[in-house]
Design a protein around this motif. Structure first.
Motif, PDB file in Angstrom:
ATOM      1  N   UNK A  24       0.838  -1.196   0.000  1.00  0.00           N
ATOM      2  CA  UNK A  24       0.000   0.000   0.000  1.00  0.00           C
ATOM      3  C   UNK A  24       0.879   1.255   0.000  1.00  0.00           C
ATOM      4  N   UNK A  25       1.871   1.276   0.857  1.00  0.00           N
ATOM      5  CA  UNK A  25       2.801   2.409   0.903  1.00  0.00           C
ATOM      6  C   UNK A  25       3.525   2.542  -0.434  1.00  0.00           C
ATOM      7  N   UNK A  26       3.892   1.421  -1.008  1.00  0.00           N
ATOM      8  CA  UNK A  26       4.562   1.428  -2.304  1.00  0.00           C
ATOM      9  C   UNK A  26       3.650   2.023  -3.385  1.00  0.00           C
ATOM     10  N   UNK A  27       2.371   1.687  -3.354  1.00  0.00           N
ATOM     11  CA  UNK A  27       1.406   2.262  -4.300  1.00  0.00           C
ATOM     12  C   UNK A  27       1.366   3.784  -4.190  1.00  0.00           C
ATOM     13  N   UNK A  28       1.344   4.269  -2.975  1.00  0.00           N
ATOM     14  CA  UNK A  28       1.320   5.722  -2.754  1.00  0.00           C
ATOM     15  C   UNK A  28       2.584   6.354  -3.318  1.00  0.00           C
ATOM     16  N   UNK A  29       3.728   5.766  -3.013  1.00  0.00           N
ATOM     17  CA  UNK A  29       5.003   6.311  -3.478  1.00  0.00           C
ATOM     18  C   UNK A  29       5.094   6.321  -5.001  1.00  0.00           C
ATOM     19  N   UNK A  30       4.690   5.233  -5.622  1.00  0.00           N
ATOM     20  CA  UNK A  30       4.738   5.143  -7.083  1.00  0.00           C
ATOM     21  C   UNK A  30       3.808   6.173  -7.715  1.00  0.00           C
ATOM     22  N   UNK A  31       2.627   6.317  -7.177  1.00  0.00           N
ATOM     23  CA  UNK A  31       1.653   7.268  -7.723  1.00  0.00           C
ATOM     24  C   UNK A  31       2.148   8.700  -7.580  1.00  0.00           C
ATOM     25  N   UNK A  32       2.691   9.022  -6.405  1.00  0.00           N
ATOM     26  CA  UNK A  32       3.218  10.384  -6.201  1.00  0.00           C
ATOM     27  C   UNK A  32       4.426  10.656  -7.088  1.00  0.00           C
ATOM     28  N   UNK A  33       5.277   9.656  -7.285  1.00  0.00           N
ATOM     29  CA  UNK A  33       6.441   9.827  -8.164  1.00  0.00           C
ATOM     30  C   UNK A  33       5.996  10.067  -9.603  1.00  0.00           C
ATOM     31  N   UNK A  34       5.001   9.326 -10.055  1.00  0.00           N
ATOM     32  CA  UNK A  34       4.490   9.508 -11.416  1.00  0.00           C
ATOM     33  C   UNK A  34       3.866  10.889 -11.578  1.00  0.00           C
ATOM     34  N   UNK A  35       3.127  11.326 -10.577  1.00  0.00           N
ATOM     35  CA  UNK A  35       2.522  12.654 -10.625  1.00  0.00           C
ATOM     36  C   UNK A  35       3.601  13.743 -10.631  1.00  0.00           C
ATOM     37  N   UNK A  36       4.643  13.552  -9.852  1.00  0.00           N
ATOM     38  CA  UNK A  36       5.758  14.509  -9.843  1.00  0.00           C
ATOM     39  C   UNK A  36       6.430  14.568 -11.210  1.00  0.00           C
ATOM     40  N   UNK A  37       6.528  13.434 -11.879  1.00  0.00           N
ATOM     41  CA  UNK A  37       7.114  13.405 -13.224  1.00  0.00           C
ATOM     42  C   UNK A  37       6.266  14.201 -14.207  1.00  0.00           C
TER      43      UNK A  37
END
Length: 96
Positions: A24-37
């Motif tokens: 779940x934490x990994x999902x949040x991190x991946x989503x935020x990283x993609x949004x930052x990109x």
């Protein structure tokens, strides 16, 4: 006394929701990283467009096109974050 029990349940639910669910934490991190990109690419586009020579009307049209693409690129990640937010709330309050 009841407040203590409720507080304990909230803390336990939070611990389970955040620290026990690495995926779940990994999902949040991946989503935020993609949004930052997406945000980074938008800023780079903006800078390139500012440095471009040509009529302002052409620059404006190009910016409108890029802004439309930016909104379309950003939307799936915003939806995913909203789903994750709902899941957090559900996990936090399901045991109360």
């Amino acid at each position: 006394m009841m407040e203590n029990v409720l507080t304990h349940r909230i803390i336990a639910a939070a611990a389970q929701a955040f620290w026990c669910q690495d995926d779940f934490l990994h999902e949040i991190q991946i989503t935020l990283a993609a949004l930052a990109d997406v945000e980074y690419r938008r800023e780079k586009d903006r800078e390139r467009l500012k440095q471009r020579f040509g009529p302002d009307a052409v620059k404006h049209r190009l910016w409108v096109e890029r802004e439309s693409r930016y909104q379309a690129d950003r939307e799936p990640y915003l939806r995913k974050l909203e789903q994750l937010r709902r899941r957090i709330r559900s996990d936090l309050f399901s045991g109360l």
